[in-house]
Design a protein around this motif. Sequence first.
Motif, short mmCIF file in Angstrom:
data_model
loop_
_atom_site.label_atom_id
_atom_site.label_comp_id
_atom_site.label_asym_id
_atom_site.label_seq_id
_atom_site.Cartn_x
_atom_site.Cartn_y
_atom_site.Cartn_z
N LEU A 68 40.63 2.70 32.30
CA LEU A 68 40.52 2.35 33.72
C LEU A 68 39.62 3.29 34.51
O LEU A 68 39.02 2.89 35.50
N GLY A 69 39.50 4.54 34.06
CA GLY A 69 38.62 5.48 34.74
C GLY A 69 37.14 5.13 34.60
O GLY A 69 36.31 5.66 35.33
N GLN A 70 36.83 4.23 33.68
CA GLN A 70 35.45 3.81 33.46
C GLN A 70 35.14 2.47 34.15
O GLN A 70 34.07 1.91 33.95
N VAL A 71 36.09 1.96 34.93
CA VAL A 71 35.92 0.67 35.59
C VAL A 71 35.94 0.87 37.11
O VAL A 71 36.94 1.37 37.66
N LEU A 72 34.84 0.51 37.77
CA LEU A 72 34.75 0.65 39.22
C LEU A 72 34.86 -0.73 39.85
O LEU A 72 34.30 -1.70 39.35
N VAL A 73 35.58 -0.79 40.97
CA VAL A 73 35.68 -2.04 41.73
C VAL A 73 34.59 -2.02 42.79
O VAL A 73 34.47 -1.07 43.56
N THR A 74 33.77 -3.09 42.80
CA THR A 74 32.72 -3.20 43.80
C THR A 74 32.73 -4.60 44.38
O THR A 74 32.49 -5.57 43.67
#
Length: 201
Positions: A68-74
């Motif tokens: 999850l630390g490698q997934v950004l919400v944009t």
Amino acid sequence: MPIASAPLDEARGALDLLAVNLDAVPAADRERASAVLAQRDPIMRRIEACAAAMPQGKKIRIHGDYHLGQVLVTRNDFVIIDFEGEPGHSLEQRRAKHSPLRDVAGMMRSFSYVQQSALRSVAHNEAEAVRLSPLARGWEIEVRAAFLSAYDAAARAAALYESLQPGQGLLGLFELEKALYELRYEIGNRPTWVGIPCKEF
């Protein structure tokens, strides 16, 4: 090299390291850590059972450190970052093709970390932890199921794997291997977090 060789080696290394460093494990997690050490043979058998089915699938380039630390919400989308692979692995290991289920297992373990770290942050005492634990576990179960369902819907046509059954086959094998890696990592870097990967066993 047989598919189970690496996770069996990981298991031996992680469990040996835990045994040597048991006194460094926080008192609250020491009983669980001791229970993990007592399960050495069953853990080895679980690894062998997951590998025994000779599962089918494809090897491809994977993220290698997917969580999850490698997934950004944009806005209304997600961006995946950091494709360098697992920092603890050699460049040769990072460049090698693997089953994409290694990345799936990494994300599944990440959900477990979120569940456990959130519980540790919110619960002020043991009674609160006991009361909130079923809610946190329920969240993890729902998130895991939703992730696997969405992944399967997107990837099934590519025939990348044979099965997405948690705890079984390649996915079960890679989850165990990841939890053992986490155990070794936490002993060396964050002993107060050792209890999180210990809950996998």
